[in-house]
Structures are given as C-alpha cells and as structure tokens.
Design an enzyme around this catalytic site. Structure first.
Site, PDB file in Angstrom:
ATOM      1  N   ASP A 137      -0.954  -0.415   6.092  1.00  0.00           N
ATOM      2  CA  ASP A 137      -1.275   0.081   7.564  1.00  0.00           C
ATOM      3  C   ASP A 137      -2.652  -0.206   7.915  1.00  0.00           C
ATOM      4  O   ASP A 137      -3.100   0.368   9.118  1.00  0.00           O
ATOM      5  CB  ASP A 137      -0.682   1.750   7.648  1.00  0.00           C
ATOM      6  CG  ASP A 137      -1.839   2.596   6.500  1.00  0.00           C
ATOM      7  OD1 ASP A 137      -2.519   1.807   5.950  1.00  0.00           O
ATOM      8  OD2 ASP A 137      -1.351   3.733   6.654  1.00  0.00           O
ATOM      9  N   ASP A 192      -7.281  -1.093   4.329  1.00  0.00           N
ATOM     10  CA  ASP A 192      -6.585  -2.131   3.772  1.00  0.00           C
ATOM     11  C   ASP A 192      -6.836  -3.276   4.479  1.00  0.00           C
ATOM     12  O   ASP A 192      -6.306  -4.168   4.122  1.00  0.00           O
ATOM     13  CB  ASP A 192      -5.459  -1.844   3.213  1.00  0.00           C
ATOM     14  CG  ASP A 192      -4.567  -1.177   3.995  1.00  0.00           C
ATOM     15  OD1 ASP A 192      -4.567  -1.668   5.172  1.00  0.00           O
ATOM     16  OD2 ASP A 192      -3.466  -0.775   3.560  1.00  0.00           O
ATOM     17  N   ASP A 225       0.941  -1.230  -0.204  1.00  0.00           N
ATOM     18  CA  ASP A 225       0.113   0.012  -0.073  1.00  0.00           C
ATOM     19  C   ASP A 225       0.772   1.178   0.057  1.00  0.00           C
ATOM     20  O   ASP A 225       2.063   1.033   0.502  1.00  0.00           O
ATOM     21  CB  ASP A 225      -0.974  -0.098   1.432  1.00  0.00           C
ATOM     22  CG  ASP A 225      -1.728   1.203   1.384  1.00  0.00           C
ATOM     23  OD1 ASP A 225      -2.694   1.299   0.405  1.00  0.00           O
ATOM     24  OD2 ASP A 225      -1.704   1.836   2.417  1.00  0.00           O
TER      25      ASP A 225
HETATM   26  P1  ADP Z   1      -3.651   4.591  -0.415  1.00  0.00           P
HETATM   27  O1  ADP Z   1      -4.005   3.644  -1.074  1.00  0.00           O
HETATM   28  O2  ADP Z   1      -2.487   5.423  -0.850  1.00  0.00           O
HETATM   29  O3  ADP Z   1      -3.024   4.159   1.157  1.00  0.00           O
HETATM   30  P2  ADP Z   1      -6.279   5.548   0.537  1.00  0.00           P
HETATM   31  O4  ADP Z   1      -7.126   4.325  -0.227  1.00  0.00           O
HETATM   32  O5  ADP Z   1      -6.252   5.646   1.907  1.00  0.00           O
HETATM   33  O6  ADP Z   1      -5.076   5.569  -0.049  1.00  0.00           O
HETATM   34  O7  ADP Z   1      -6.979   6.714   0.019  1.00  0.00           O
HETATM   35  C1  ADP Z   1      -7.176   7.083  -1.449  1.00  0.00           C
HETATM   36  C2  ADP Z   1      -7.460   8.491  -1.663  1.00  0.00           C
HETATM   37  O8  ADP Z   1      -8.760   8.868  -1.289  1.00  0.00           O
HETATM   38  C3  ADP Z   1      -6.406   9.472  -1.253  1.00  0.00           C
HETATM   39  O9  ADP Z   1      -5.389   9.737  -2.050  1.00  0.00           O
HETATM   40  C4  ADP Z   1      -7.323  10.841  -1.155  1.00  0.00           C
HETATM   41  O10 ADP Z   1      -7.198  11.493  -2.450  1.00  0.00           O
HETATM   42  C5  ADP Z   1      -8.794  10.084  -0.771  1.00  0.00           C
HETATM   43  N1  ADP Z   1      -8.882  10.324   0.506  1.00  0.00           N
HETATM   44  C6  ADP Z   1      -9.166   9.041   1.351  1.00  0.00           C
HETATM   45  N2  ADP Z   1      -9.407   9.687   2.631  1.00  0.00           N
HETATM   46  C7  ADP Z   1      -9.393  10.780   2.881  1.00  0.00           C
HETATM   47  C8  ADP Z   1      -9.690  11.618   3.511  1.00  0.00           C
HETATM   48  N3  ADP Z   1      -9.816  11.467   4.940  1.00  0.00           N
HETATM   49  N4  ADP Z   1      -9.619  13.006   3.427  1.00  0.00           N
HETATM   50  C9  ADP Z   1      -9.363  13.318   1.934  1.00  0.00           C
HETATM   51  N5  ADP Z   1      -9.185  12.569   1.148  1.00  0.00           N
HETATM   52  C10 ADP Z   1      -9.098  11.097   1.346  1.00  0.00           C
HETATM   53 MG    MG Z   2      -3.625   3.356   3.154  1.00  0.00          MG
END
Ligand code: ADP
Ligand code: MG
Length: 636
Positions: free
Chosen positions: A529, A533, A335
């Site tokens: 983390d 996920d 991730d």
């Molecule tokens: P990653 O796969 O990099 O761990 P996430 O799946 O957690 O990322 O989140 C994917 C995208 O969703 C982020 O890049 C952001 O654009 C959006 N996002 C998720 N949670 C939030 C939040 N709390 N506030 C703003 N944007 C968010």
């Molecule tokens: Mg993440």
C-alpha cells in the site's frame, strides 16, 4: 468511425466500384476488340490506374516522403514498390497484363489499413470509455446559488454539490446526504456503494440516488481521476520486450526482403533461367507477401487490448512491459497491513501500568500519532473519543517500522513496538495477547500498552487461492508486525512463507533475496500500500499498489495499480496478462508461418499476386480480430 476514417472508407468504396467495373470490362474482352493487341494492355493500364490512385495516393506520397527522408523501409514502401512494379509490366506489352493485380494490391492493403485504424480506435475507445470519468465541472455554492466551475479551480476544503447522475469531480469526504455510488468505471465492481456523511468518496464515481455535499480533500490534479488519466496516457510509452522485438524485427526484415525480392527478380533472368517479366513478377509477389503489417499492427494492438481489458476490471497497468512481466510472475510477495488486512485496527485492550488511567494511555498515544498517516495512527485516533489539540504537539517524528515520537504538552511520548522502545532505551514489557502491541512511554517512563488487531480483507483468502490456482508457486508475506500476528494471518490465508518484524529496509533485502532465487524468466511481484514500502514496490519486477487507500507515493512507484484495493484482482490481472501474451504469440507464429509459406511458394513461382494480396490482408485481418480478444474480460 471518425470523420477521417469515413472519408477514407468512402474513397476505398469508390475505388472498389471502379475497379470492379474495370475488371468486368477487361474480362469481357472488350478492350482487345476496341484497341487490339498490345493496345489493350495500355488501355487496361489506364483503366486500373484510376482506382489505384484514388485508393492509394496517400500511401504513395508517404513512401516518397520516407524515401526522401532516407528511411524508406516500411509497409508503405513495400506496397508502393510492389503495386507500381505490377503496373510497370506495361513495358512488357507482349506478356500477360498484370494491371488488375497492381490495383488490387493497393486496394486491399487500404482495406486492411482502414480496418486496423478502426480496431486501434476501438480499443483506445474502451480505455477512453473508462477515461470518460473525467468530470467537466464541479457545482460550488456561491452566494446562495450553485455555480458550475472548472474542477481544477476548486481548492481543497470546498464543499461541492454532486447531484444524482453526476460524477464526483474531486476526491473528498461526504459532508451531507446519503446516496449510492456507481464505481464500475473505476473498479469494475457492479454493486453500488452506499455512502453517508463521513464516507470518503473518490472522483470518477457516479452519484446515483441522492444529492451529496462533498468536502474536497485534494485539489483536482491530485484526485483519483486526474491521476488515472495521467497513468493511462503514459501507458503506451512503456513497450513490452515482445513489442520492441517486433519493431526491431521489422526494421531488419523489410530491407532484407526488399533485397531478396530484387535478387529474385534480377539474378535468375541474368543467369538465363527464364524471361524477365516472369521473374520480375515473382519478385513483386514476394514483396507483397513479405509485408509485415499483421505483426507490426497486431502485437501492439494486443497489448493495448490487454491494458484496456484490465482497466475495465479496475486494474491499471502502466505499460505493456508490465503486462508481459505479470504473465511470468511465479512469486507474489505481500505486505501485510493495508494490503492483506484492511488496515483499520480495532483496539482490543488497553493495559495501563498500575496507577495509570487507561484513558491517559490512549490520549497520549492519539496525540503522539496525530501527524502520522500510518493505518495504525489513523486507527488510534479513531479510537480516541476526545479532541486532539494540535497546539499541544511538537517535534512529531515518524520512525518507519518502529512507531512515532512526539512532544505532547512538553512531555516526550513514544508510541510503537519493542524495537522503538529498545532504540530509545525505554522500559517496556511484553503482553501475551495476540495482536499488534503499541507500547506507550512518557518521559522515559512506561505507562502501558495498547493491543490492537486488524482484520484480514474479505477476499484475501480467495486471492491467495486464486494465485495458487493460477500457477503461482509461492505467496510470501512480509510485515513489520510481530511474529505471532504474522503467523496467525498467514495460517488463516494459506500463505506459504512469512517474514515478520521487518524494517522497511529489511523488506527490500527480503525481496532482493527472492529475486536472486528466481529461476530463469520467472518474476517476483510485490503488492503493497506504499506506507513504508514504496522502495520495495520499485525493487520488485512488478510492483502492485493498492490505489484507493494507498499513498500517492505507492501509486507513483507501482507498475500496476488496483483501484479497489482488492488483492483478488492480482489473479485477475495475471489472467489478463497471460491471455494477452497467448494472443501475442499466436499472432506472431500465425503471421510468420503463413508468410513463410507464401514466400516459399512465391519464390518457386507457385503463388500469384492474388494469393499474395489475400494472404497479406487476410492474415492481418485475422491477427487483428484475434488481438481484439485481449480486450474482452470477465467481470465479476
Ligand atoms: P507492515 O509491514 O505490516 O505494513 P509497517 O512496516 O508499516 O507494517 O509497520 C511495522 C510495525 O511498526 C507495526 O506493526 C508497528 O508495530 C510499528 N509502527 C509503524 N508505524 C507506527 C505508528 N505510526 N505507530 C505505532 N506503531 C507503528
Ligand atoms: Mg505497510
């Protein structure tokens, strides 16, 4: 050695001394002069039976107990039958006596057993040394005096005082004081960590220099220490396939060799191929050699050692099955946020729409994010210098992989990526900076966006290199972030494959595709983390979670937990896993090889009971020494 082991050892020593004396007397021919033949056979029976009973009565009782329970076939049974059988040769007083061998079988078996028990205790202790992290008390100030209270009684929000030399009892944030923390017991990291007010501290670290006042953020039961202890206690229940195989093997094998030994003792003399005592002795020798102790003990011990070794590096493996799987990983899926990157975003730019104050955009975003645990939310709140008034916020909703929505002072605020905007039919426009874009929309009106950027972890590139060097075929990165951000990170780190703009459920299907594409026996590990996920952590062959900043859900769902969040520990974990598997197989092949060899010799009457005894105990001894190597790991 504990008390029980010491008493056991003393008993063996006494038995050995008597045994040696008996052997000297027998060899001197004194018995024959005193009692004549066959009187000397009865005398030597009596002489050797004493040390035999001293050393072996527990094993005899155990064998008898198992027979009564209807589950006779184990080592105690093999050893009892073989040794009693040797003594039973007293019924053939005309033949050469074998009393010494009978006693020797039991004596050396006991020596081997004691050694095993010591070795198991030792590797358990090395885990326990790490387990020594459990705090006995917490210092809480009550009515102006410091009192030592049970950590379990401390409620979150209490300030506990940690003096130099003491362990941090409960997870929390430093309220006052600066110091150096020794985190080695948790992370294997030998460089102390500097902490000052505001720093998060986890329980189990040792405070080295200054007095710290720590405001606890969790109850003891949910603190790092309590969670680690729980994980490790349960680790031995999850057995590796190899380990189960050995148990099943022993279950079939022991009755089989017992029957073969019986056949060997009975059939040839019935067929007139030789004298009864000869063949009975061969059958008995066969029994001694066939004892599977070396396998039965050294395989679990190797796994135990591997888990112990890993724990000394700050890698918690929840069971030997995961160690086994880890050794066969050829695809590692990461991730991005919080795993390869630090998860602390900096605000790169705020682009308000014309006529909108940038501070307004940030303030709205920070308020809307106030209930989220996502690293993005934490960073936005950190970037906002004003106060967040929780009263003003209502209907806060996290839309995973999208962003958040909330009502802030009666205004409906959306903060998130273009998918969130599209899902709510809100207007937005793109930005040409590379970074994660947080669009902010208030009451259906676009007010602007915040560009934030994350930094990759210091050891992330080394982690990918390390995995490639360890023979991992591909490293894949999955992220919900934008393609350009994902690609920039991937190029910087040398990632082989990237999938961006994934929703949490897309990550599961991406991992499922990778799982389906794996060759026979190759495994897929997922490292995350736990923010969004946890399902992927469960789905992968091996789920690896960041333990320090990861969510509780991640630590629950994962099979392996990295205490210090360093991705480079994955390659270290794989090295430990592979070394452990190598040792396991060395032991299996070595033990079975030697056994087969002596069995064949015994069947042909070429191995006597002495060789059998030393073969058995010697193999067990070497296998155990080899198993203990699994515990030794290089610390960095
Ligand atoms: P990653 O796969 O990099 O761990 P996430 O799946 O957690 O990322 O989140 C994917 C995208 O969703 C982020 O890049 C952001 O654009 C959006 N996002 C998720 N949670 C939030 C939040 N709390 N506030 C703003 N944007 C968010
Ligand atoms: Mg993440």
């Amino acid at each position: 050695m504990n008390k029980k082991q010491r008493r056991w050892r003393n008993r063996i020593i006494v038995a050995l001394v008597i045994f040696a004396a008996a052997l000297a007397v027998e060899q001197s021919g004194l018995l024959a002069t005193l009692f004549g033949t066959p009187g000397d056979v009865y005398a030597s029976f009596a002489l050797f039976f004493v040390p035999y009973l001293i050393a072996g009565y527990e094993t005899l009782l155990e064998a008898a107990h198992n027979i009564r329970r209807g589950d006779p076939f184990d080592e105690a049974f093999l050893m009892s039958v073989a040794s009693l059988g040797a003594f039973a040769m007293v019924f053939f007083p005309q033949t050469e006596p074998h009393m010494a061998e009978g006693a020797a079988v039991m004596l050396f078996y006991q020596v081997g057993e004691l050694f095993q028990s010591y070795a198991v205790g030792k590797s358990r202790k090395s885990i326990a040394a790490m387990m020594d992290i459990a705090p006995e008390y917490a210092n809480v100030e009550r009515g102006g005096v410091l009192e030592q209270v049970d950590p379990a009684e401390v409620t979150p929000g209490t300030v506990v005082v940690v003096k130099p030399g003491e362990r941090v009892p409960i997870d929390g944030v430093v309220a006052d004081g600066t110091s150096q923390l020794d985190t080695a017991a948790l992370t294997g990291e030998s460089v102390p960590r500097h902490v000052e007010p505001g720093a998060e501290v986890i329980s189990g670290c040792v405070n080295m220099t200054g007095v710290l006042h720590v405001r606890t953020t969790k109850p003891y039961g949910e603190s790092t220490v309590a969670r680690i202890l729980e994980l490790v206690e349960n680790a031995s229940e999850k057995k590796a396939r190899t380990e189960n195989f050995i148990t099943r093997f022993a279950r079939v094998y022991t009755p089989a060799v017992t029957l073969s030994a019986l056949a060997l003792a009975v059939i040839p003399p019935l067929a007139g191929l030789g004298a009864w005592p000869d063949w009975i002795l061969r059958g008995l020798t066969f029994l001694v050699v066939s004892c599977p102790c070396a396998l039965v003990i050294s395989v679990p011990l190797s796994f135990f050692g591997g888990i112990g070794g890993a724990s000394r590096l700050g890698i918690l493996v929840k069971g030997s099955n995961y160690l086994e799987l880890l050794a066969h990983v050829d695809t590692v899926v990461f991730d991005k946020t919080g795993t390869l990157t630090s998860g602390t975003f900096n605000v790169v730019a705020i682009h308000p729409e014309t006529g909108v104050d940038p501070d307004y955009v940030l303030s709205m975003a920070a308020h809307a994010e106030s209930f989220s645990d996502h690293p993005i939310a934490l960073s936005v709140r950190a970037a906002y210098s004003g106060r967040i008034d929780a009263e003003k916020i209502g209907e806060a909703r996290e839309e995973s992989g999208h962003g958040v929505s909330a009502r802030v002072s009666e205004h409906l605020v959306l903060v998130g990526n273009d998918k969130l905007m599209a899902a709510h039919g809100a207007p937005w426009h793109d930005c040409d900076l590379t970074g994660t874009i947080l669009h902010v929309c208030v009451d259906g009106k676009y007010v602007g966006h915040i560009v934030i950027a994350d930094v990759v972890k210091e050891d992330a590139a080394a982690a990918i290199d390390g995995l490639h060097a360890a023979g991992v075929r591909r490293c894949v990165m999955l992220t919900g972030d934008r393609q350009d951000v994902a690609e920039a990170v991937a190029t910087q780190l040398g990632i082989d494959e990237v999938h961006a703009q994934l929703l949490p459920e897309d990550k599961v299907s991406a991992v499922e595709r990778l799982l389906a594409g794996e060759k026979d026996g190759a495994r897929v590990a997922f490292v995350g983390d736990g923010i969004n996920d946890a399902p992927v952590l469960m789905r992968a062959d091996v789920g690896i979670a960041m333990g320090a900043m990861g969510s509780d859900a991640a630590i629950e769902a994962a099979d392996v937990v990295l205490m210090d969040d360093k991705p480079s520990k994955i390659a270290a974990a794989m090295r430990v896993a592979r070394k452990t598997m190598r040792i396991v197989w060395q032991n299996i092949i070595f033990a079975i090889g030697v056994k087969v060899l002596i069995l064949v010799l015994a069947a042909f009457g070429l191995a006597n009971m002495w060789l059998a005894v030393f073969g058995d105990v010697g193999v067990a001894f070497l296998a155990i020494l080899n198993a203990m190597r699994a515990m030794r790991v290089e610390r960095d």
